[in-house]
Design an enzyme around this catalytic site. Structure first.
Site, mmCIF file in Angstrom:
data_model
loop_
_atom_site.group_PDB
_atom_site.id
_atom_site.type_symbol
_atom_site.label_atom_id
_atom_site.label_comp_id
_atom_site.label_asym_id
_atom_site.label_seq_id
_atom_site.Cartn_x
_atom_site.Cartn_y
_atom_site.Cartn_z
ATOM 1 N N ASP A 132 0.825 -1.211 0.000
ATOM 2 C CA ASP A 132 0.000 0.000 0.000
ATOM 3 C C ASP A 132 0.860 1.262 0.000
ATOM 4 O O ASP A 132 1.973 1.263 0.514
ATOM 5 C CB ASP A 132 -0.905 -0.022 1.240
ATOM 6 C CG ASP A 132 -2.071 0.943 1.092
ATOM 7 O OD1 ASP A 132 -2.329 1.422 -0.025
ATOM 8 O OD2 ASP A 132 -2.715 1.217 2.117
ATOM 9 N N HIS B 58 3.360 3.252 -8.577
ATOM 10 C CA HIS B 58 3.317 1.814 -8.877
ATOM 11 C C HIS B 58 4.625 1.379 -9.535
ATOM 12 O O HIS B 58 5.168 0.323 -9.231
ATOM 13 C CB HIS B 58 2.124 1.487 -9.782
ATOM 14 C CG HIS B 58 0.808 1.871 -9.180
ATOM 15 N ND1 HIS B 58 0.470 1.566 -7.882
ATOM 16 C CD2 HIS B 58 -0.254 2.563 -9.687
ATOM 17 C CE1 HIS B 58 -0.752 2.041 -7.628
ATOM 18 N NE2 HIS B 58 -1.199 2.655 -8.700
ATOM 19 N N LEU C 277 10.871 -20.756 -4.246
ATOM 20 C CA LEU C 277 9.918 -19.785 -3.691
ATOM 21 C C LEU C 277 8.669 -19.818 -4.552
ATOM 22 O O LEU C 277 8.766 -19.780 -5.782
ATOM 23 C CB LEU C 277 10.531 -18.378 -3.746
ATOM 24 C CG LEU C 277 9.569 -17.208 -3.462
ATOM 25 C CD1 LEU C 277 9.117 -17.211 -2.007
ATOM 26 C CD2 LEU C 277 10.225 -15.864 -3.803
HETATM 27 C C1 FPP Z 1 -1.530 0.080 -3.599
HETATM 28 O O1 FPP Z 1 -1.127 1.427 -3.612
HETATM 29 C C2 FPP Z 1 -0.896 -0.680 -4.677
HETATM 30 C C3 FPP Z 1 -1.554 -1.197 -5.756
HETATM 31 C C4 FPP Z 1 -3.007 -1.046 -5.976
HETATM 32 C C5 FPP Z 1 -0.856 -1.937 -6.815
HETATM 33 C C6 FPP Z 1 0.567 -2.300 -6.563
HETATM 34 C C7 FPP Z 1 1.102 -3.011 -7.748
HETATM 35 C C8 FPP Z 1 2.412 -3.166 -8.032
HETATM 36 C C9 FPP Z 1 3.515 -2.663 -7.168
HETATM 37 C C10 FPP Z 1 2.788 -3.938 -9.252
HETATM 38 C C11 FPP Z 1 2.732 -5.386 -8.949
HETATM 39 C C12 FPP Z 1 2.911 -6.201 -10.130
HETATM 40 C C13 FPP Z 1 3.007 -7.568 -10.121
HETATM 41 C C14 FPP Z 1 3.180 -8.313 -11.393
HETATM 42 C C15 FPP Z 1 2.927 -8.307 -8.856
HETATM 43 P P1 FPP Z 1 -2.246 2.535 -3.670
HETATM 44 O O2 FPP Z 1 -2.377 3.005 -5.078
HETATM 45 O O3 FPP Z 1 -3.489 2.006 -3.040
HETATM 46 O O4 FPP Z 1 -1.644 3.659 -2.798
HETATM 47 P P2 FPP Z 1 -2.447 4.760 -1.991
HETATM 48 O O5 FPP Z 1 -3.058 4.051 -0.826
HETATM 49 O O6 FPP Z 1 -1.370 5.694 -1.607
HETATM 50 O O7 FPP Z 1 -3.457 5.351 -2.926
#
Ligand code: FPP
Length: 241
Positions: free
Chosen positions: A20, A37, A132
């Site tokens: 998050d 992201h 893993l």
């Molecule tokens: C939450 O941050 C994160 C996500 C919704 C997506 C995270 C995805 C990645 C890091 C890529 C992963 C890829 C693979 C293939 C596993 P948020 O946007 O909710 O943050 P906020 O709470 O600050 O809005």
């Protein structure tokens, strides 16, 4: 925190992460949320490296929830394309390092066919690996997973009195997945947000204020240290050991 401060005989077998804070991290820097992201990919693979280094057998990450479709269209499109891109770019390296890639989540009409194909390719390519197991929760919701399990059990005609906890566990998206020992959520939110609801009944929960793009192996090891300092009783009492 370096890995050598950990008790290597008590490394959690399964760690699950709610990644998050990407959006807020980016916005705090005047960047578009999607840059958060992108930055989060670096943290994710640092955590994968750390798992390989210390022998964590299962790592599960929340990449896209059943609720994430409510985000702005451009961010949803970005997340779908970004997941696909990461799979293409990283699958060979993960395969060479002994990582088995798996997915949990609902494969409904909202998940593009092309992404499903990429998921299947990555799973098939890596299915023999055992070092893993890296599970990506995509279009995943804990309640949806339980609903889907219940639907399958009902469709199988199982008599109600024959349904036990293990009947439900056997009908979850990945019946082989052990329950997480440790769930980590970054970025200062103290919620579960529909992640692995059935599976985390006895998991230790570690919350950190660090946003996911800044969460790297040092903090990951610190979370494991915190896990190791806790006393897991699974509803019982101390065995006097
Ligand atoms: C939450 O941050 C994160 C996500 C919704 C997506 C995270 C995805 C990645 C890091 C890529 C992963 C890829 C693979 C293939 C596993 P948020 O946007 O909710 O943050 P906020 O709470 O600050 O809005």
């Amino acid at each position: 925190m370096p890995a050598d401060l950990l008790d290597l005989n008590r490394i959690p077998r399964h760690i699950a992460c709610v990644m998050d804070g990407n959006g807020r991290w980016a916005q705090a820097r005047g960047l578009p949320r999607t840059e958060g992201h992108r930055a989060g990919e670096h943290s994710l693979f640092d955590v994968v490296d750390a798992c390989l280094e210390i022998g964590v057998e299962w790592l599960t990450v929340y990449a896209f929830s059943t609720e994430n479709w409510r985000r702005p269209r451009d961010e949803v499109r970005f997340l779908i394309n970004f997941n696909e891109e990461i799979l293409l770019r990283r699958r060979d390296e993960l395969n060479e390092r002994g990582v088995r890639i798996r997915f949990v989540g609902r494969r409904d009409w909202r998940v593009p066919k092309r992404l499903i194909r990429r998921m299947d390719e990555a799973s098939e390519l890596t299915e023999k690996n055992r070092k893993l197991t890296f599970t990506i929760a995509f279009n995943y919701g804990g309640r949806a997973e339980i609903v889907d399990a219940v639907r399958r059990i009902a469709a199988s005609g199982t008599a109600p009195e024959k349904i036990t906890e293990s009947t439900i566990a056997r009908n979850l998206y990945d019946p082989q997945m052990p329950d997480p020992d440790l769930v980590i959520r970054t970025s200062g939110e103290y919620r579960i947000s529909n992640f692995l609801l059935w599976e985390l009944a006895y998991s230790e929960l570690v919350f950190t204020d660090t946003p996911w793009p800044e969460f790297q192996r040092r903090e990951f090891f610190a979370a494991i240290r915190e896990f190791q300092d806790r006393d897991r009783r699974f509803g019982g009492v101390d065995g006097g050991g």
